[in-house]
Scaffold this motif. Sequence first.
Motif, mmCIF file in Angstrom:
data_model
loop_
_atom_site.group_PDB
_atom_site.id
_atom_site.type_symbol
_atom_site.label_atom_id
_atom_site.label_comp_id
_atom_site.label_asym_id
_atom_site.label_seq_id
_atom_site.Cartn_x
_atom_site.Cartn_y
_atom_site.Cartn_z
ATOM 1 N N TYR A 188 0.799 -1.219 0.000
ATOM 2 C CA TYR A 188 0.000 0.000 0.000
ATOM 3 C C TYR A 188 0.835 1.273 0.000
ATOM 4 O O TYR A 188 0.341 2.336 0.385
ATOM 5 N N THR A 189 2.061 1.204 -0.454
ATOM 6 C CA THR A 189 2.926 2.384 -0.465
ATOM 7 C C THR A 189 2.284 3.523 -1.255
ATOM 8 O O THR A 189 2.112 4.626 -0.739
ATOM 9 N N GLU A 190 1.942 3.278 -2.493
ATOM 10 C CA GLU A 190 1.350 4.328 -3.341
ATOM 11 C C GLU A 190 -0.058 4.699 -2.894
ATOM 12 O O GLU A 190 -0.392 5.881 -2.796
ATOM 13 N N GLN A 191 -0.881 3.696 -2.633
ATOM 14 C CA GLN A 191 -2.272 3.951 -2.261
ATOM 15 C C GLN A 191 -2.356 4.783 -0.990
ATOM 16 O O GLN A 191 -3.145 5.728 -0.917
ATOM 17 N N SER A 192 -1.562 4.451 0.011
ATOM 18 C CA SER A 192 -1.624 5.211 1.263
ATOM 19 C C SER A 192 -1.186 6.650 1.036
ATOM 20 O O SER A 192 -1.816 7.581 1.550
ATOM 21 N N HIS A 193 -0.140 6.845 0.261
ATOM 22 C CA HIS A 193 0.316 8.206 -0.023
ATOM 23 C C HIS A 193 -0.783 9.008 -0.731
ATOM 24 O O HIS A 193 -1.095 10.133 -0.340
ATOM 25 N N GLU A 194 -1.380 8.413 -1.754
ATOM 26 C CA GLU A 194 -2.414 9.103 -2.524
ATOM 27 C C GLU A 194 -3.646 9.415 -1.673
ATOM 28 O O GLU A 194 -4.166 10.535 -1.699
ATOM 29 N N GLN A 195 -4.104 8.444 -0.905
ATOM 30 C CA GLN A 195 -5.343 8.634 -0.161
ATOM 31 C C GLN A 195 -5.170 9.563 1.044
ATOM 32 O O GLN A 195 -6.043 10.383 1.324
ATOM 33 N N LEU A 196 -4.064 9.464 1.763
ATOM 34 C CA LEU A 196 -3.844 10.359 2.895
ATOM 35 C C LEU A 196 -3.594 11.786 2.425
ATOM 36 O O LEU A 196 -3.997 12.743 3.081
ATOM 37 N N THR A 197 -2.963 11.928 1.260
ATOM 38 C CA THR A 197 -2.770 13.257 0.681
ATOM 39 C C THR A 197 -4.114 13.841 0.249
ATOM 40 O O THR A 197 -4.412 15.007 0.529
ATOM 41 N N ALA A 198 -4.938 13.047 -0.408
ATOM 42 C CA ALA A 198 -6.248 13.519 -0.854
ATOM 43 C C ALA A 198 -7.138 13.909 0.330
ATOM 44 O O ALA A 198 -7.924 14.854 0.234
ATOM 45 N N ALA A 199 -6.983 13.217 1.456
ATOM 46 C CA ALA A 199 -7.769 13.520 2.649
ATOM 47 C C ALA A 199 -7.193 14.700 3.433
ATOM 48 O O ALA A 199 -7.777 15.131 4.416
ATOM 49 N N ARG A 200 -6.043 15.194 2.992
ATOM 50 C CA ARG A 200 -5.337 16.311 3.625
ATOM 51 C C ARG A 200 -4.923 16.015 5.059
ATOM 52 O O ARG A 200 -4.941 16.889 5.917
ATOM 53 N N ALA A 231 -2.008 13.885 5.401
ATOM 54 C CA ALA A 231 -0.597 13.537 5.260
ATOM 55 C C ALA A 231 0.294 14.755 5.477
ATOM 56 O O ALA A 231 -0.100 15.887 5.188
ATOM 57 N N VAL A 232 1.495 14.506 5.977
ATOM 58 C CA VAL A 232 2.496 15.565 6.099
ATOM 59 C C VAL A 232 2.692 16.174 4.721
ATOM 60 O O VAL A 232 2.815 15.458 3.722
ATOM 61 N N GLY A 233 2.705 17.477 4.646
ATOM 62 C CA GLY A 233 2.899 18.161 3.371
ATOM 63 C C GLY A 233 1.606 18.417 2.611
ATOM 64 O O GLY A 233 1.590 19.138 1.633
ATOM 65 N N ALA A 234 0.500 17.812 3.070
ATOM 66 C CA ALA A 234 -0.789 18.025 2.406
ATOM 67 C C ALA A 234 -1.744 18.774 3.329
ATOM 68 O O ALA A 234 -2.937 18.742 3.150
ATOM 69 N N GLY A 235 -1.173 19.423 4.333
ATOM 70 C CA GLY A 235 -1.994 20.152 5.286
ATOM 71 C C GLY A 235 -2.174 19.437 6.610
ATOM 72 O O GLY A 235 -2.702 19.989 7.550
ATOM 73 N N GLY A 236 -1.733 18.189 6.686
ATOM 74 C CA GLY A 236 -1.888 17.413 7.915
ATOM 75 C C GLY A 236 -0.557 17.071 8.544
ATOM 76 O O GLY A 236 0.490 17.548 8.117
ATOM 77 N N ASP A 237 -0.614 16.231 9.555
ATOM 78 C CA ASP A 237 0.608 15.861 10.263
ATOM 79 C C ASP A 237 0.775 14.357 10.415
ATOM 80 O O ASP A 237 1.514 13.895 11.256
ATOM 81 N N VAL A 238 0.084 13.585 9.600
ATOM 82 C CA VAL A 238 0.191 12.131 9.679
ATOM 83 C C VAL A 238 1.388 11.666 8.858
ATOM 84 O O VAL A 238 1.439 11.871 7.641
ATOM 85 N N ARG A 239 2.347 11.067 9.548
ATOM 86 C CA ARG A 239 3.514 10.479 8.879
ATOM 87 C C ARG A 239 3.156 9.064 8.455
ATOM 88 O O ARG A 239 2.441 8.358 9.156
ATOM 89 N N THR A 240 3.654 8.639 7.321
ATOM 90 C CA THR A 240 3.421 7.288 6.835
ATOM 91 C C THR A 240 4.719 6.497 6.876
ATOM 92 O O THR A 240 5.754 6.985 6.433
ATOM 93 N N GLU A 241 4.640 5.304 7.434
ATOM 94 C CA GLU A 241 5.777 4.385 7.470
ATOM 95 C C GLU A 241 5.327 3.046 6.915
ATOM 96 O O GLU A 241 4.195 2.616 7.134
#
Length: 123
Positions: free
Chosen positions: A66-78, A80-90
């Motif tokens: 889920y590397t790509e999917q998690s990045h895309e979906q957390l960014t779209a939900a705002r 993710a870090v850098g998309a207005g949020g503070d959720v880091r993905t590991e």
Amino acid sequence: MSTEELAPLEIAPRITRLRERLATEALDALLVTKLANVRYLSGFTGSAAILLIAADDALFVTDGRYTEQSHEQLTAARVAVGAGGDVRTEIGLTAAAQHTLLAGAVPGGSRRGLEDHSVTWAG
């Protein structure tokens, strides 16, 4: 009613409201393991993820599928870090690696909450 008529979901404020609740419960962090709740808080629709929410940090952990999917979906939900949020993905390639990532995210001695209906004693 078509989906074009529906208002977009506001996912990002949900974490803020959860943090307010953590403060009232005197918890330093909450481990979210039920996928429906992970989706509600992050927008992620995959089948494997854990979310750790703390007062000033958040960690989303999933596996390599889920590397790509998690990045895309957390960014779209705002969220993710850098998309207005503070959720880091590991990405943890094994369950042991994922547990290590989560264990290192909150200092020892912290008061942590769990979803009591979805976490087993072994977990």
